[in-house]
Design an enzyme around this catalytic site. Structure first.
Site, mmCIF file in Angstrom:
data_model
loop_
_atom_site.group_PDB
_atom_site.id
_atom_site.type_symbol
_atom_site.label_atom_id
_atom_site.label_comp_id
_atom_site.label_asym_id
_atom_site.label_seq_id
_atom_site.Cartn_x
_atom_site.Cartn_y
_atom_site.Cartn_z
ATOM 1 N N ASP A 301 4.773 8.164 9.899
ATOM 2 C CA ASP A 301 3.633 7.657 9.153
ATOM 3 C C ASP A 301 2.407 7.793 10.057
ATOM 4 O O ASP A 301 2.514 8.125 11.248
ATOM 5 C CB ASP A 301 3.856 6.212 8.689
HETATM 6 C C1 NOJ Z 1 -0.238 5.582 5.742
HETATM 7 C C2 NOJ Z 1 0.665 5.198 4.613
HETATM 8 O O1 NOJ Z 1 1.560 4.194 5.035
HETATM 9 C C3 NOJ Z 1 1.466 6.359 4.076
HETATM 10 O O2 NOJ Z 1 2.170 5.929 2.944
HETATM 11 C C4 NOJ Z 1 0.567 7.511 3.769
HETATM 12 O O3 NOJ Z 1 1.305 8.575 3.216
HETATM 13 C C5 NOJ Z 1 -0.131 7.930 5.041
HETATM 14 N N1 NOJ Z 1 -0.934 6.823 5.536
HETATM 15 C C6 NOJ Z 1 -1.018 9.150 4.840
HETATM 16 O O4 NOJ Z 1 -2.129 8.824 4.108
#
Ligand code: NOJ
Length: 759
Positions: A301
């Site tokens: 993430d």
């Molecule tokens: C953080 C989020 O937790 C995740 O779900 C997302 O895909 C990413 N950022 C990218 O934007």
């Protein structure tokens, strides 16, 4: 001699033939080798290997590196020279938040200047639609309609793939029992069975018939794992749970998504029982890539590799990169831990290059499957992109899914549906004319789309005839303390035959980092409802939200309530269809609605305990609250229709079941009301005692049936041992002989029951 060629002529012909041969050979070599691994006739794995052989260690690590495209900072082009330079050097495998044919083409052209010309992958959070915004995932889950949910993902994929996007960071399949957690809006609610079915539908929708088609994007199943159980519902927080709960409740939707062929997984911000998910070997290597034999790749993430330092699990970037890569995280989103440290880790002998090779192979394989080595620009087609904008079919699909997502929570005296001939309707509340608040979180990247969104006011106006007068007053803002607008709202309510009040939470109040401790209607909105209700006029309330809200006074007093969530581009028309009976609501809640925050978590598939309370008057030394009901305000599976469905008793084909002889449970369902309608018939099972305690009820099947008024139908479920399995205390997935109950009904509380024995 006539007919014979002169020597000079022969030479000339020979020269031309030779030149032609060279040109053909050059064309062949160029086509076959302009992109590495491009030779025909090889399997994808062979092609991957032939590319890998050409790569330096730094180029390999580059493939494991992903950056954001800075789209919101500077407009549609990545201005960061460092990132551009790294693309040209082959130091980047993927970018996120880069969309649009022009933008993706520009950056892909930079990748084509790199030594090996390995194409970039462009990823984006396409959570509930790309250009056409669909209902938020939690709302779609209310449809219990896998075809509708898959259609929503299909449209999103088609639109996104036409705009240069290869990869969506969806579906989020985290089970969530805590509506304080803002990301509850992105999932399918609290149930592992329903969640698994929806997870599979979403993956199939995104990926279409096959990866590599220009209308398919790679799915990314997230957040692996257990993110939905963040303590206290606070985003990014720790998760502490038994492995039994992990396997039984939180992992099944991930497994279902993997079974559906999901191309990629994303790990998670949270730590699970003390180990951050990003550095969690048990989750990524042992379960996902080991037991489940997942062949795709895992992306971190955002920054989560580096965040292991904050967790206190990694000393520095070097240690974080080491822990993440050894645990099975193949790509580093934005933390730069891999690009800065992996090479040194290999040189220091801490990790073997084979580990890097495995990650790179997984990433390259997906690039081949997407056809990007054949043509890195195959998703950059301006004409296709234009065709998908304002595409009437997509908008129609959106409206259909939105209608199926609206939950009728209350309808006393059949106040709904309203007559299209109603003389005067008062429209009150901060959501009646709201534009972007119809869309919900994860749609913020489309600021130019406002004109396409059908407001609730427009939808109602489109529906009623010219004989109906619409009066409008906002009444109050979503979240402020002023009642200054109440007088005007009361005044128009008094002139109306019926009042529609639209309230809720703003679209950026649920979503990432949007945890709330107070789930009541914000600001003065419930006061506004009370003031309008006091006029004595019939009141219909529309609730717009990304999570279950708490609105007890409204639920107890107002005669009609529709939970409309955030429904997307066509919200207004979909809501009007339901209000005026052109669509008979059929949605059912995929999550329990609490009465108050103190009741959280409240979910239907809990254990019985040693001192179960049998009702709210049974509190004395029982597992209950002294000051609160044990029951949710609205239970899992609940949702009304304009018609009524009555259930006959359950008929079992046998009251004893053998492991190789499934039994059948059948009920007769009758549409006994005044409208045609759709019902979701729900099957629950309870294992009465076992080697570990079992939930009071578990959803094990459902069927959506459409019945004309007066019609009845037999609905049968086959119960086999697979439906009786659970994880025992050694985490073995088993069934045990014994006594079971089967429940069939219209929601998790209103059910018929029967009993059987497994021999
Ligand atoms: C953080 C989020 O937790 C995740 O779900 C997302 O895909 C990413 N950022 C990218 O934007």
């Amino acid at each position: 001699m006539p007919g014979e060629l002169s020597n000079a002529m022969k030479k000339k012909i020979f020269r031309i033939a030779f030149a032609l041969l060279i040109t053909v050979a050059q064309i062949f070599i160029c086509t076959a080798q302009s992109l590495p691994g491009g030779r025909k006739g090889k399997t994808i794995d062979q092609k991957v290997d032939s590319v890998l052989q050409l790569m330096t260690l730094d180029e390999k690590i580059g493939q494991m590196n992903q950056y954001n495209g800075d789209w919101d900072a500077t407009g549609p082009i990545t201005k960061d020279g460092d990132k551009q330079g790294q693309i040209v050097k082959g130091m980047l495998g993927s970018m996120l938040n880069v969309t649009g044919v022009d933008h993706t083409r520009t950056l892909q052209e930079l990748a084509m200047q790199s030594r090996l010309k390995i194409p970039l992958l462009f990823g984006q959070d396409i959570i509930h639609g790309y250009r056409t915004i669909f209902p938020i995932p939690l709302a779609e889950a209310c449809s219990w309609d896998t075809a509708a949910i898959a259609l929503s993902a299909r449209v999103a994929a088609t639109e996104a793939a036409a705009a240069g996007v290869h990869w969506t960071f969806a579906p989020m399949v985290d089970i969530a029992r805590d509506p304080r957690w803002g990301r509850v809006m992105e999932g399918a609610g609290e149930d592992p069975y329903l969640g698994s079915i929806i997870a599979g539908a979403r993956v199939r929708g995104f990926q279409g018939k096959a990866l590599g088609n220009t209308d398919a994007v790679m799915a990314c199943v997230k957040h692996f794992a257990a993110y939905g159980a963040a303590i206290g519902g606070r985003d990014y927080n720790s998760v502490d749970m038994s492995l039994k709960t992990l396997w039984e409740i939180y992992l099944p939707p991930f497994k279902a998504a993997e079974d559906a062929g999901a191309a990629t997984f994303m790990n998670s911000f949270n730590d699970l029982n003390g180990i951050p998910a990003t550095g969690n070997k048990y989750l990524q290597r042992d379960i996902l890539k080991g037991k489940w034999n997942f062949k795709g790749f895992v992306v971190s993430d955002w920054g989560s590799v580096g965040e292991m330092i904050n967790h206190g699990y990694a000393k520095d970037g070097y240690d974080a990169a080491y822990k993440a890569v050894t645990a099975g995280c193949d790509m580093d989103m934005e933390s730069r831990s891999y690009i800065n440290n992996l090479s040194k880790l290999v040189k220091d002998g801490k990790i073997k290059v084979e580990l890097i090779d495995d990650a790179v192979r997984r990433i390259l394989r997906k690039k081949f499957e997407m056809g990007l080595f054949d043509d890195p620009f195959r998703f950059c087609n301006k004409e296709r992109e234009q065709q998908q904008w304002n595409n009437a079919d997509n908008l129609k699909a959106e409206k259909t899914v939105a209608e199926k997502s609206i939950v009728l929570l209350k309808n006393e005296n059949q106040l709904l549906p309203l007559s299209k001939q109603t003389t005067t309707i008062a429209l009150i509340g901060p959501f009646i004319k709201a534009v972007r608040d119809n869309l919900g979180f994860w749609s913020y990247q489309y600021p130019d789309d406002s004109a396409r969104i059908i407001t609730q006011y427009q939808g109602i106006q489109n529906k009623v005839g010219s004989n109906t007068t619409l009066l409008y007053a906002k009444g109050c803002e979503i979240n402020d303390s002023s009642q200054a607008g109440f007088a005007e709202a009361i005044q128009i309510a008094k002139q109306a035959d019926v009042v529609i009040i639209s309230v809720g939470e703003a679209s950026d109040w649920s979503g990432e980092a949007k945890s709330r401790s107070n789930l009541h209607l914000p600001g003065m909105q419930e006061e506004l409802i009370k003031a309008i209700y006091a006029t004595g006029k019939p009141v219909v309330v529309l609730m717009n939200a990304g999570r279950p809200l708490i609105f007890n006074w409204t639920a107890d007093n107002v005669p009609a309530i529709l939970y409309t969530w955030w429904l997307g581009t066509e919200a207004g028309d979909a809501i009007a269809d339901v209000l005026f009976g052109d669509y008979n609501p059929s949605a059912k809640l995929p999550i329990s609605f609490p009465r108050t925050e103190g009741q959280i978590p409240v979910y239907y598939n809990h254990y019985n305990t040693g001192r179960p309370a049998t009702s709210d008057s049974d509190r004395f030394y029982r597992s209950a609250y002294i000051d609160l009901s044990i029951y949710p305000k609205f239970p899992f599976g609940f949702g009304l229709s304009y018609t009524n469905f009555s259930y006959g008793d359950i008929q079992l084909s046998s009251s004893t079941m053998k492991t190789d002889q499934p039994i059948k449970a059948t009920v007769n369902v009758t549409n006994s009301g005044n409208y045609d309608g759709e019902e979701t018939v729900q099957l629950y099972i309870q294992d009465l005692f076992g080697s570990v305690v079992r939930p009071v009820k578990e959803l094990k099947g459902f069927q959506k049936i459409f019945l004309k008024k007066g019609e009845n139908r037999q609905v049968s479920f086959t119960i086999d041992v697979d439906k009786l399995k659970f994880y025992n205390d050694e985490l073995k997935y088993i069934y045990e002989p014994g006594d079971f109950k089967v429940y069939i009904g219209t929601n998790s509380q209103e059910v018929k029951e029967a009993a059987f024995k497994l021999e």
